[in-house]
Design a protein around this motif. Structure first.
Motif, PDB file in Angstrom:
ATOM      1  N   TYR A 343       0.812  -1.214   0.000  1.00  0.00           N
ATOM      2  CA  TYR A 343       0.000   0.000   0.000  1.00  0.00           C
ATOM      3  C   TYR A 343       0.845   1.263   0.000  1.00  0.00           C
ATOM      4  O   TYR A 343       0.523   2.234  -0.702  1.00  0.00           O
ATOM      5  CB  TYR A 343      -0.946  -0.011   1.205  1.00  0.00           C
ATOM      6  CG  TYR A 343      -2.070  -1.014   1.083  1.00  0.00           C
ATOM      7  CD1 TYR A 343      -2.499  -1.475  -0.165  1.00  0.00           C
ATOM      8  CD2 TYR A 343      -2.709  -1.510   2.210  1.00  0.00           C
ATOM      9  CE1 TYR A 343      -3.522  -2.388  -0.280  1.00  0.00           C
ATOM     10  CE2 TYR A 343      -3.746  -2.426   2.100  1.00  0.00           C
ATOM     11  CZ  TYR A 343      -4.150  -2.858   0.859  1.00  0.00           C
ATOM     12  OH  TYR A 343      -5.176  -3.771   0.739  1.00  0.00           O
ATOM     13  N   LEU A 344       1.924   1.281   0.776  1.00  0.00           N
ATOM     14  CA  LEU A 344       2.759   2.484   0.813  1.00  0.00           C
ATOM     15  C   LEU A 344       3.403   2.745  -0.539  1.00  0.00           C
ATOM     16  O   LEU A 344       3.450   3.890  -1.014  1.00  0.00           O
ATOM     17  CB  LEU A 344       3.838   2.352   1.896  1.00  0.00           C
ATOM     18  CG  LEU A 344       4.713   3.592   2.109  1.00  0.00           C
ATOM     19  CD1 LEU A 344       3.884   4.792   2.550  1.00  0.00           C
ATOM     20  CD2 LEU A 344       5.806   3.296   3.143  1.00  0.00           C
ATOM     21  N   ARG A 348       3.235   5.921  -4.006  1.00  0.00           N
ATOM     22  CA  ARG A 348       4.280   6.534  -4.834  1.00  0.00           C
ATOM     23  C   ARG A 348       4.141   6.174  -6.309  1.00  0.00           C
ATOM     24  O   ARG A 348       4.323   7.019  -7.182  1.00  0.00           O
ATOM     25  CB  ARG A 348       5.671   6.127  -4.325  1.00  0.00           C
ATOM     26  CG  ARG A 348       6.806   6.752  -5.115  1.00  0.00           C
ATOM     27  CD  ARG A 348       8.170   6.372  -4.582  1.00  0.00           C
ATOM     28  NE  ARG A 348       8.515   7.044  -3.356  1.00  0.00           N
ATOM     29  CZ  ARG A 348       8.957   8.314  -3.273  1.00  0.00           C
ATOM     30  NH1 ARG A 348       9.043   9.060  -4.361  1.00  0.00           N
ATOM     31  NH2 ARG A 348       9.278   8.826  -2.120  1.00  0.00           N
ATOM     32  N   TYR A 349       3.829   4.909  -6.605  1.00  0.00           N
ATOM     33  CA  TYR A 349       3.926   4.430  -7.986  1.00  0.00           C
ATOM     34  C   TYR A 349       2.597   4.070  -8.632  1.00  0.00           C
ATOM     35  O   TYR A 349       2.562   3.773  -9.823  1.00  0.00           O
ATOM     36  CB  TYR A 349       4.850   3.210  -8.044  1.00  0.00           C
ATOM     37  CG  TYR A 349       6.258   3.507  -7.605  1.00  0.00           C
ATOM     38  CD1 TYR A 349       7.104   4.297  -8.393  1.00  0.00           C
ATOM     39  CD2 TYR A 349       6.758   3.009  -6.395  1.00  0.00           C
ATOM     40  CE1 TYR A 349       8.397   4.583  -7.978  1.00  0.00           C
ATOM     41  CE2 TYR A 349       8.051   3.289  -5.989  1.00  0.00           C
ATOM     42  CZ  TYR A 349       8.870   4.076  -6.779  1.00  0.00           C
ATOM     43  OH  TYR A 349      10.142   4.355  -6.377  1.00  0.00           O
ATOM     44  N   GLY A 350       1.515   4.042  -7.874  1.00  0.00           N
ATOM     45  CA  GLY A 350       0.231   3.658  -8.438  1.00  0.00           C
ATOM     46  C   GLY A 350      -0.051   2.172  -8.263  1.00  0.00           C
ATOM     47  O   GLY A 350       0.846   1.369  -8.017  1.00  0.00           O
ATOM     48  N   ALA A 351      -1.317   1.806  -8.403  1.00  0.00           N
ATOM     49  CA  ALA A 351      -1.749   0.432  -8.125  1.00  0.00           C
ATOM     50  C   ALA A 351      -1.219  -0.565  -9.145  1.00  0.00           C
ATOM     51  O   ALA A 351      -0.816  -1.674  -8.798  1.00  0.00           O
ATOM     52  CB  ALA A 351      -3.273   0.378  -8.060  1.00  0.00           C
ATOM     53  N   ALA A 352      -1.221  -0.194 -10.426  1.00  0.00           N
ATOM     54  CA  ALA A 352      -0.834  -1.155 -11.468  1.00  0.00           C
ATOM     55  C   ALA A 352       0.626  -1.569 -11.348  1.00  0.00           C
ATOM     56  O   ALA A 352       0.997  -2.704 -11.686  1.00  0.00           O
ATOM     57  CB  ALA A 352      -1.099  -0.554 -12.853  1.00  0.00           C
ATOM     58  N   ALA A 353       1.466  -0.662 -10.862  1.00  0.00           N
ATOM     59  CA  ALA A 353       2.905  -0.948 -10.779  1.00  0.00           C
ATOM     60  C   ALA A 353       3.268  -1.827  -9.590  1.00  0.00           C
ATOM     61  O   ALA A 353       4.314  -2.487  -9.590  1.00  0.00           O
ATOM     62  CB  ALA A 353       3.690   0.363 -10.701  1.00  0.00           C
ATOM     63  N   VAL A 354       2.424  -1.825  -8.563  1.00  0.00           N
ATOM     64  CA  VAL A 354       2.754  -2.566  -7.336  1.00  0.00           C
ATOM     65  C   VAL A 354       1.654  -3.592  -7.088  1.00  0.00           C
ATOM     66  O   VAL A 354       0.660  -3.335  -6.415  1.00  0.00           O
ATOM     67  CB  VAL A 354       2.905  -1.613  -6.127  1.00  0.00           C
ATOM     68  CG1 VAL A 354       3.463  -2.388  -4.926  1.00  0.00           C
ATOM     69  CG2 VAL A 354       3.820  -0.444  -6.461  1.00  0.00           C
TER      70      VAL A 354
END
Length: 455
Positions: A343-344, A348-354
């Motif tokens: 979640y953290l 920073r990077y958005g949902a699709a990236a993480v």
């Protein structure tokens, strides 16, 4: 046939994350201390098995690997004076308490931390122990005994503090040691306890605490000793902007420049936190192969910032996860830490990236790389048989559809079964051979007495 040579089929899991692209929908076979085979959907083992474990209620993942902790801090969780403090005032408030640690305190704190980790699906843990007040000179020896009793893997770091308040450092003088004592004990511990090669259970690394608590000489000499004895290096770096300011004032350097000046910018090193790096420093860390332990919960608890995990990883710096000390996280739960990191980093990077798989990868293969290990962190033939199994029977999981994603998104807290090196260490949610209620009673009493001595 003994447990270590039996072939065990963990059969048809509800869900499985192997850290590889292999089809393991049919489960896996453990032979001795290693994974022998992954079974595709609808498949059966290539050779006869001695035992079948029905995993149809379980999500199976590699054993989680914790790359940064301070076990002793389980005795000072949620201490009122520092509940809302940031790093430097938090440390100043607690150093005096920690200076009163006894060997029995450390034994109980280490047991509590490892037990909590184990119950959360963690099979390997790194601890950063840097406090050696009078009477606690053999603190790492105490920890080795606990690790062996619990049957987990650990990288125990011989930490150090040599820069006290009188010389411009943060820690009180009674918590610092002479450089010669630090280096001699480091060498002794490596000779006595460090195991090499696949399947190691106890490894020793060298870990001066931080730029604001250790002299430049100790940093340089420790790097040279680690090089000569081929062990890993660990320290805190770039956790807060206060630390950046300290390095500029004390050394005239930014943190990564300082790291390079003392011989630490290498693939032997893994760093705790690594939040405040600029673009050029991330490139340098990646080129050197220096790893970073991302401690999401602690970074939020102390309002330190958000590590640039994906950029570090893309630059070539392995990224692992750590729960950090149990006084800056107030828990030692590794599966919850994976959720926090997910979640953290999405902030920073958005949902699709993480994705959930990416976060699990940080806590397994990424953490293994940070600790310099290639034998753990994945479920693959030849890897150590370290795995965790979670059920999705609780109300919080009702209505979930993707079993692997549900571990994180629905908030798994406790593993049902945990295997380390082919041996079950948690069965039916209980640690084999450990009286947890008794541990809680003794640990709580030690915590009260520690604070009583301070007051």
């Amino acid at each position: 046939m003994s447990q270590r040579t039996a072939r065990v089929w963990v059969k048809n899991p509800l869900g499985i994350y192997t850290g590889t692209t292999a089809d393991a929908a049919g489960g896996l076979v453990v032979a001795g201390d290693r994974i022998a085979e992954l079974i595709p959907a609808g498949g059966t083992p290539a050779e006869p098995v001695d035992e079948v474990v029905d995993a149809s209620r379980h999500v199976v993942i590699p054993g989680l690997i914790n790359t940064h902790h301070h076990f002793y801090q389980t005795l000072t969780r949620a201490w009122t004076p520092v509940v809302s403090a940031e790093l430097f005032p938090w440390l100043r408030g607690l150093y005096g308490v920690w200076a009163g640690l006894t060997p029995r305190d450390l034994e109980l704190a280490t047991t509590a931390a490892l037990a909590e980790l184990l119950l959360s699906g963690c099979t390997t843990a790194a601890d950063h122990h840097y406090l050696f007040p009078e009477g606690l000179e053999e603190g790492i020896d105490v920890q080795v005994d606990v690790v062996r009793t619990l049957g987990m893997r650990a990288t125990l770091t011989r930490g150090s503090m040599s820069l006290g308040e009188e010389d411009g450092g943060l820690p009180p003088q009674r918590t610092v040691q002479d450089p010669d004592v630090i280096l001699a004990d480091s060498e002794r511990l490596i000779a006595e306890y460090h195991e090499r090669g696949d399947g190691a259970f106890v490894q020793i690394a060298l870990a001066p605490c931080s730029p604001f608590s250790v002299t430049t000489g100790v940093m340089r000499d420790t790097a040279a000793l680690a090089e000569s004895l081929d062990v890993r290096l660990h320290t805190h770096l770039a956790e807060t902007l206060d630390e950046e300011d300290f390095c500029r004032e004390m050394f005239g350097l930014r943190t990564v420049d300082y790291l390079e000046s003392v011989g630490w910018l290498s693939d032997r090193t893994w760093l705790a936190h690594g939040i405040h790096f600029d673009d050029a420093e991330i490139v340098r860390l990646g080129a050197a192969g220096t790893s970073v332990s991302h401690c999401a919960t602690s970074n939020m608890r102390l309002a330190s910032g958000i590590a640039r995990a994906i950029e570090l990883e893309q630059a070539g710096a392995p990224v692992g996860l750590g729960v950090d000390g149990s006084a800056s996280n107030d828990g030692s739960n590794m599966i919850q830490e994976v959720r926090q990191a997910l979640y953290l980093q999405r902030l920073r990077y958005g949902a699709a990236a993480v994705t959930p798989e990416r976060a699990l990868g940080w806590a397994t293969a990424g953490s293994a790389r940070a600790l310099g290990r290639a034998d753990i962190g994945v479920l693959a033939p030849g890897a150590q048989a370290d795995l965790a199994m979670f059920t999705l029977d609780e109300l919080r999981f009702s209505g979930s559809h993707d079993p692997v994603a549900a571990l994180l998104l629905c908030g798994a807290e406790r593993a049902d079964k945990v295997m380390v090196g082919g041996r079950w260490r948690v069965l039916d949610g209980q640690i084999v051979g450990l009286d947890v209620p008794q541990l809680i009673a003794h640990h709580s009493e030690a915590a009260r007495k520690l604070l009583a001595r301070h007051s």
